[in-house]
Design an enzyme around this catalytic site. Sequence first.
Site, short mmCIF file in Angstrom:
data_model
loop_
_atom_site.label_atom_id
_atom_site.label_comp_id
_atom_site.label_asym_id
_atom_site.label_seq_id
_atom_site.Cartn_x
_atom_site.Cartn_y
_atom_site.Cartn_z
N VAL B 36 0.84 -1.20 0.00
CA VAL B 36 0.00 0.00 0.00
C VAL B 36 0.88 1.25 0.00
CG1 VAL B 36 -1.73 1.31 1.28
CG2 VAL B 36 -1.95 -1.17 1.09
N PRO B 56 11.41 0.13 8.93
CA PRO B 56 12.65 -0.66 9.02
C PRO B 56 12.96 -1.30 7.66
CG PRO B 56 11.10 -1.21 10.79
CD PRO B 56 10.36 -0.36 9.83
N ALA B 58 14.08 -4.01 6.69
CA ALA B 58 13.65 -5.39 6.48
C ALA B 58 12.20 -5.48 6.03
CB ALA B 58 13.84 -6.19 7.77
N ASP B 119 -7.01 2.08 5.21
CA ASP B 119 -7.99 1.12 5.73
C ASP B 119 -8.71 1.56 6.99
OD1 ASP B 119 -7.81 -0.78 3.73
OD2 ASP B 119 -6.02 -1.68 4.61
#
Lengths: 260, 260
Positions: B36, B56, B58, B119
């Site tokens: 998103v 982050p 990752a 959302d």
Amino acid sequence: MAEAPTKFPEVQGGGSLIIAWQIKGKKVLVVGGGEVAAGRILHCLNADANVTVVAPRARLNPEVAYRVAQKQVTHVDRTFEPADLDGADMVLVAVDDPAASTQIWKLCKERRIPANIADVPPECDFYFGSVHRDGPLQIMVSTNGKGPRLASLIRKFIAKQLPSDAGRAIERVGQLRVRLRQIAPRPEDGPKRMAWMTKVSDAYPFDEICGLSDEDIGNLLRFYPAGKVPSLEELKAMRSSPPAEKLDVFDGSFGFSVGA
Amino acid sequence: MAEAPTKFPEVQGGGSLIIAWQIKGKKVLVVGGGEVAAGRILHCLNADANVTVVAPRARLNPEVAYRVAQKQVTHVDRTFEPADLDGADMVLVAVDDPAASTQIWKLCKERRIPANIADVPPECDFYFGSVHRDGPLQIMVSTNGKGPRLASLIRKFIAKQLPSDAGRAIERVGQLRVRLRQIAPRPEDGPKRMAWMTKVSDAYPFDEICGLSDEDIGNLLRFYPAGKVPSLEELKAMRSSPPAEKLDVFDGSFGFSVGA
């Protein structure tokens, strides 16, 4: 051009961030009561805003005067004063007074109120475009300042191409979502519900979705438990012989409607 | 329904105020680095924003990681901290952490920064829609929450109907406006210029405007002094026999191009 092609969409600068601003129940201050103000006011009322118009009564154009008379907007019968900004969530200025406009713009920026000064692009947090409206469907055309007239031409061109019941089709898909939640109400059903709605949306071209009846929607829902979506042909083949509308009206008292 | 019909457009509530937000050079903070977020980032880059992504490393999806590597965005390699809001003109949140999202929303509202929490409709100043982009032309489709998937279907449907060179046609009308300003540069020419541009925009259907060449634009300008606009047939009849493109390329050295 010089960069290696990637699988990711290339950035195309020079556009705007087109967004659907939520102003339901918010206070929108419109300064001015001429033709441009009239257009702005209608846009805001269509989005359920509480609109306040600041302009001397003598300067209201007939449409704005009509909205005041109908109490669709609150009217402040004088020129702008800084206290008008108190509590405003958005400010739209459309007066033929560049000095006054600039002053309002500066006050709005001090107070961090989103504002649009008509015809003064540098004094705008946002621009307007040409909007097609059909129930829940809104289509906005922007030419990013290259041709406002053209935006309106393109909007009309698009409106002509759209299926005539596009707005109703969207309502129907909205109903499908609501009825689906009734069948599968648990939060843990969420991912399956979303996946199935996506499948449905991808299964049929848009103009075919416009042709689906309430009966079709009911039939479609029968495929949810298995997580399947029928082809359009399968769905049409499930239609009962009497007109779908009658069946819906007489639901639960089927005996009466046969032969009616 | 009960009101007498008027000549003014009726208010159709339930919509949004669809606007083209100007974020060129503005700081947009994107919290999150998933799919998103990737979509939001592209929208913002297409509108020339300075985008900062807080997430982050990752957790960056491949598209966001690509934009970071290409230095298209500034990356802050950690989770959100309130100081990230300093100087932000807009905040877009797309993380799977409702508590953190709500906290960011509240901080944004205290600071009056426009924000969208993906959302979570009640925690949004604005929603996104599905956008078609072709040069200066942007068309945004919103179903006002009834069917985001459907918005994308409708956008594709519209894109298919539009003349393939719609974006270029708008550029061309933009050029017409620029060339007109060269012919009639004085401020007092403004009303005549505007009236003539309006006449031009109203004279031809949009798909025909897409078919006008640079030569046609030049010919069209000859009608400005008299404040007239030729019919499409008249305009086409003015075309020189060699292809217009060649004429443009060899402008001023016509002898070379004949027979080329």
